[in-house]
Motif scaffolding. Sequence first.
Motif, PDB file in Angstrom:
ATOM      1  N   VAL A  73     -29.460  33.527  40.427  1.00 37.34           N
ATOM      2  CA  VAL A  73     -30.754  33.415  41.106  1.00 37.34           C
ATOM      3  C   VAL A  73     -30.534  32.946  42.541  1.00 37.34           C
ATOM      4  O   VAL A  73     -29.565  32.243  42.835  1.00 37.34           O
ATOM      5  CB  VAL A  73     -31.710  32.439  40.386  1.00 37.34           C
ATOM      6  CG1 VAL A  73     -31.959  32.888  38.954  1.00 37.34           C
ATOM      7  CG2 VAL A  73     -31.169  31.013  40.414  1.00 37.34           C
ATOM      8  N   VAL A  75     -32.809  30.978  45.504  1.00 35.07           N
ATOM      9  CA  VAL A  75     -34.032  30.268  45.875  1.00 35.07           C
ATOM     10  C   VAL A  75     -33.869  29.811  47.321  1.00 35.07           C
ATOM     11  O   VAL A  75     -32.871  29.166  47.665  1.00 35.07           O
ATOM     12  CB  VAL A  75     -34.303  29.060  44.955  1.00 35.07           C
ATOM     13  CG1 VAL A  75     -35.613  28.383  45.353  1.00 35.07           C
ATOM     14  CG2 VAL A  75     -34.349  29.491  43.493  1.00 35.07           C
ATOM     15  N   VAL A  92     -33.332  24.798  41.210  1.00 39.01           N
ATOM     16  CA  VAL A  92     -32.656  26.102  41.212  1.00 39.01           C
ATOM     17  C   VAL A  92     -31.928  26.334  39.896  1.00 39.01           C
ATOM     18  O   VAL A  92     -31.993  27.420  39.310  1.00 39.01           O
ATOM     19  CB  VAL A  92     -31.674  26.199  42.399  1.00 39.01           C
ATOM     20  CG1 VAL A  92     -30.936  27.537  42.364  1.00 39.01           C
ATOM     21  CG2 VAL A  92     -32.413  26.056  43.728  1.00 39.01           C
ATOM     22  N   ILE A  95     -34.366  27.225  37.205  1.00 38.95           N
ATOM     23  CA  ILE A  95     -34.840  28.610  37.325  1.00 38.95           C
ATOM     24  C   ILE A  95     -33.841  29.558  36.664  1.00 38.95           C
ATOM     25  O   ILE A  95     -34.219  30.505  35.960  1.00 38.95           O
ATOM     26  CB  ILE A  95     -35.049  28.993  38.802  1.00 38.95           C
ATOM     27  CG1 ILE A  95     -36.137  28.134  39.430  1.00 38.95           C
ATOM     28  CG2 ILE A  95     -35.406  30.474  38.929  1.00 38.95           C
ATOM     29  CD1 ILE A  95     -37.470  28.178  38.721  1.00 38.95           C
ATOM     30  N   GLN A 126     -43.027  25.364  41.341  1.00 36.77           N
ATOM     31  CA  GLN A 126     -42.611  25.730  42.698  1.00 36.77           C
ATOM     32  C   GLN A 126     -43.545  25.104  43.730  1.00 36.77           C
ATOM     33  O   GLN A 126     -43.093  24.531  44.726  1.00 36.77           O
ATOM     34  CB  GLN A 126     -42.612  27.250  42.852  1.00 36.77           C
ATOM     35  CG  GLN A 126     -42.254  27.727  44.260  1.00 36.77           C
ATOM     36  CD  GLN A 126     -42.209  29.248  44.346  1.00 36.77           C
ATOM     37  OE1 GLN A 126     -41.378  29.885  43.739  1.00 36.77           O
ATOM     38  NE2 GLN A 126     -43.139  29.814  45.095  1.00 36.77           N
ATOM     39  N   ILE A 139     -38.708  31.509  45.410  1.00 37.34           N
ATOM     40  CA  ILE A 139     -37.739  32.147  44.512  1.00 37.34           C
ATOM     41  C   ILE A 139     -37.661  33.603  44.947  1.00 37.34           C
ATOM     42  O   ILE A 139     -38.645  34.339  44.866  1.00 37.34           O
ATOM     43  CB  ILE A 139     -38.191  32.052  43.045  1.00 37.34           C
ATOM     44  CG1 ILE A 139     -38.368  30.590  42.648  1.00 37.34           C
ATOM     45  CG2 ILE A 139     -37.169  32.742  42.129  1.00 37.34           C
ATOM     46  CD1 ILE A 139     -39.055  30.404  41.310  1.00 37.34           C
TER      47      ILE A 139
END
Length: 303
Positions: A73, A75, A92, A95, A126, A139
């Motif tokens: 991911v 972010v 992060v 996520i 978020q 994100i």
Amino acid sequence: MAFTAKDVQLLREKTGVGMMDCKKALAASDGDMDKAVEFLREKGLAAAEKKAGRIAAEGLVCAKTGDGVGAVVEVNSETDFVAKNADFQAFVSDIADVVMAEAPADLDALLAAKYPNSDMSVADMQREKVLTIGENIQIRRFERFVGGVNVPYIHMGGKIGVMLNLEVSDNLVGNDAVITMGRDIAMQIAAMSPAYLCADEVSPEVLEKEKEILMAQAINEGKPQQVAEKMVAGRIKKYYSENCLLDQAFVKNDKITVAQYIAETAKELGGSIVATKFVRFEKGEGLEKRSDNFADEVASMTK
């Protein structure tokens, strides 16, 4: 199509070519950025199209695995100070956990998913982080791998994140040597930024465009047509060796390719190993960076 000084600057950042040559390229291409890049490449001035845009925005890339699933991911935050914040880093990582556990189909589904150990959605959390940390947090993207052996790699504390997927024979499942090999290859992906796994993944359209550019380069070098065609064939092989992971020279032993390294490792371990796919995220690639000066911003607030 008209072009501006900012367009000239952007073309220069993309190609590394001088300002005057960039102006000429844009003029010859009626301001079309893609055509201007092709124009410069045909003249032999621009490097291969590696830079899709300025690598600018701050934040983190996280790559992790668990229960046969891997996730990468990205972010983004406004400053690198926030990227070093433990609360942001934990967000992060969470996520990535959501991606692994919930298998969201897209970014909207991820934002709607439940955030771990809370009654909030990811989108709600978020917004909460924006309030508590004090910066815009977004994100940006994610990838999820299922099955096989997933090998994660994080470079420079989250600047680059890589996930490599391997299919291995049953006798090699859980073998530490496979993980070591996978990590070597993931490090290569981080360093060399291949665009494709293998030559078969290069689309006919991309290949044809590359041949056109290489032919124009050879003709501009004054080579006869027949000689130019042979040069293009040789340069296409070089294109594969630069852009396709399995065709790249292995960074720890440039006498062999990555494909040969995998084959040799599999033979030594007495099983089969196949690299099936990979993903490489570089923090902020293609995003516009804040160009304001912090001192000027503070000064403007005191007026």
